[in-house]
Design a protein around this motif. Structure first.
Motif: not given
Length: 575
Positions: A310-336
């Protein structure tokens, strides 16, 4: 009379011997599937041996944990996923995600045996080849190169897993005298170089290794060895000239999901894949390593069992992007990313409304999003123990409803078999490794170009703007999909490394690579302890108290039966 009597007795004896021989043949028929050298020392025999060597890519027949898919060793250990299902099912898997494996764990032996069985079958081909008659020298060279490629593949797997492993080639007769104190990278390189310089570009069968598959493996070996200049040069050649075994130039598929659909496999992105089949009378010719990795529960869904991987919550959170559509490697896991973990399937659920990379919904099954053509994922009804395994289901290994009866179906005691290949290496993997090599030994601009090629494909086909395969056309929006390209040049190597490493996490999610990437980058302890620190709060019954020990857990324990039977093989540090 005496003479006659002797003749008479001799005749009786002859009848008795004939009867005995007939009975012996009846009671002891010739063994099927067992061949002697005279039967194998010809074109048909040696090609059959080569096919048998290819078959070892899936691991020993009917054994989970031995295949090159590495869903446990690469993805669970790398934080892509939890073991899933429930605590009491396949308890030997639990220590993988907690970094508590011991040398006596049987699944460690399963992987070791899978590697060395494959090595042994490749060596058997190489040992028999000089004895083969009725075959041209050119054809023999092709078989030699394919066998050495397969051997190098298995040694590559063993090197990633245990680092210190014994080299066994076709000349070895005394296995008890082997040692694991010499680095085997040079020998892996030698096999792959021979394959690269010898193999034809075009091969008659899908799944055969060709010149360019060997080149990609060799370049990947260079990356593990940190030979970045050599890797850069070879990747440049591959990107300019590389073709699959059918002569099609390597290219990213237009749709990301084409790499995980049985009707689209062996495409322009396929470098090398395990070829699986269904309906040929053997369930183990199917994707047996993933037979437990389907949604669990009732209703119409793929698979009969069992909720693993089962995929982890951390992996799912990794797919969040910012307003420009770029990933957020430093902050992705701060919220779910919002999940339905606390809800029953009968209770209303409002999905996450923030920006997401669409590769999430090609990689992870989550509530309210189409699960291929099975309808929307219902949430809890497909989850065995949400407290233990979380609310998500794996997706890349799962077949379509339309595949049932042709390339997939329930077999055995209720589990499912399917013919979906596993891509050991695909072109996106190569592009991102090429980007790494450019960062370390070449151009940050070229690296950015390669990364953007992968991101552009991700942005081009999202579940919201086109119907999934076999899914009725729909105008529903499952998320705010937003993937942007890197338009500002990377300021330095540090920024570029961060970008390409996170891109590999997104692009290759749930494909068995993550842990091995973290180790070769030298950041496994930092990344995994950060992951465990957060995830132990989300999954206390699953991960509380788990710790990654630097200098130990980068490699797995060598099986205790190997240590007991091979005095020259020394255990890895810390075990």
């Amino acid at each position: 009379m005496k003479s006659k009597k002797i003749i008479y007795v001799s005749a009786v004896m002859m009848v008795a011997i004939a009867a005995f021989t007939a009975c012996k043949k009846f009671l002891n028929p010739p063994l099927k599937g067992v061949y002697d050298e005279s039967q194998l020392a010809n074109a048909k025999g040696i090609n059959g041996m080569l096919v048998n060597a290819y078959a070892t890519l899936r691991g020993p027949e009917g054994v989970i944990s031995a295949s090159a898919s590495n869903w446990e060793w690469g993805s669970i250990a790398g934080g892509d996923a939890y073991k899933g299902t429930e605590l009491a099912d396949r308890t030997d898997d639990n220590p993988i995600m907690r970094f508590e494996l011991t040398p006596a764990n049987p699944i460690v032996s399963a992987k070791w045996n899978g590697c060395y069985d494959g090595i042994g079958q490749a060596n058997a081909v190489l040992k028999m080849l000089p004895k083969v008659t009725g075959m041209s020298d050119a054809d023999k060279k092709q078989i030699e190169a394919e066998a050495k490629f397969i051997r190098a593949h298995h040694f590559f797997e063993a090197k990633k897993m245990w680092n210190n492993v014994p080299w066994v080639d076709e000349t070895v007769t005394d296995h008890k005298g082997l040692t694991n104190t010499t680095d085997i990278w040079p020998k892996i390189e030698a096999d792959l170089s021979f394959a690269y310089n010898t193999l034809n570009e075009v091969k008659p069968y899908k799944g055969q290794a060709n010149k360019w598959a060997a080149a990609c493996y060799l370049a990947k070996a260079y990356m593990f060895e940190k030979k970045f200049a050599e890797a850069k040069a070879l990747f440049t050649t591959i990107i300019a000239n590389g073709k699959n075994a059918q002569g099609v130039k390597y290219a990213l598929t237009s749709n990301y999901q084409d790499n995980f659909v049985v009707k689209k496999e062996n495409n322009s992105e396929t470098i090398f894949a395990i070829q699986f089949s269904y309906g040929d009378g053997s369930t183990t010719n199917a994707n047996f390593d993933n037979i437990l990795n389907y949604p669990h529960g009732g209703g119409s869904k793929p698979g009969g069992c069992c909720g693993f991987f089962q995929p982890s919550q951390a992996l799912v959170n990794s797919f969040e992007t910012d307003a420009t559509g770029l990933p957020m490697p430093d902050t992705y896991n701060a919220s779910n990313v919002t999940s339905d973990e606390a809800l029953l399937s009968s209770q209303p659920f409002t999905p996450y409304s923030g920006n997401l990379d669409p590769r999430l919904d090609w990689s992870v099954g989550r509530r309210g999003v189409p699960y291929h053509d099975w309808g929307n994922h219902p949430g809890r009804d497909w989850i065995r123990d949400v407290t233990y395994g979380g609310p998500y289901s794996p997706k890349k290994n799962t077949y379509f409803k339309a595949d049932e009866g042709s390339t997939a179906g329930k077999v055995g005691w209720g589990f499912s078999a399917n013919a979906l290949n596993y891509n050991i290496m695909r072109y996106a993997d190569v592009l991102l490794m090429a980007a790494e090599a450019e960062i370390e030994a070449g151009s940050l601009v070229i690296a950015q170009t390669y990364i953007n090629m992968v991101r552009a494909r991700a942005a081009a086909f999202a579940p919201s703007n086109a119907a999934p395969y076999n899914q009725p056309a729909t105008t529903a929006t499952y998320a705010t999909y937003n993937v942007g390209l890197y338009t500002v040049p990377f300021v330095d190597q540090v920024a570029a490394r961060k970008a390409v490493r996170f891109e590999r996490k997104l692009e290759l999610a749930m494909e068995g690579h993550r842990f091995f990437d973290l180790v070769r980058w030298g950041i496994a302890a930092t990344e995994m302890n950060a992951y465990l620190s957060v995830e132990s709060g989300r999954r206390p019954t699953t991960l509380a108290g788990a710790t990654f020990v630097a200098g130990k857990h980068e490699y797995y324990p060598i099986p205790s039966d190997v240590i007991a039977n091979m005095p020259g093989v020394k255990q890895n540090p810390g075990y």
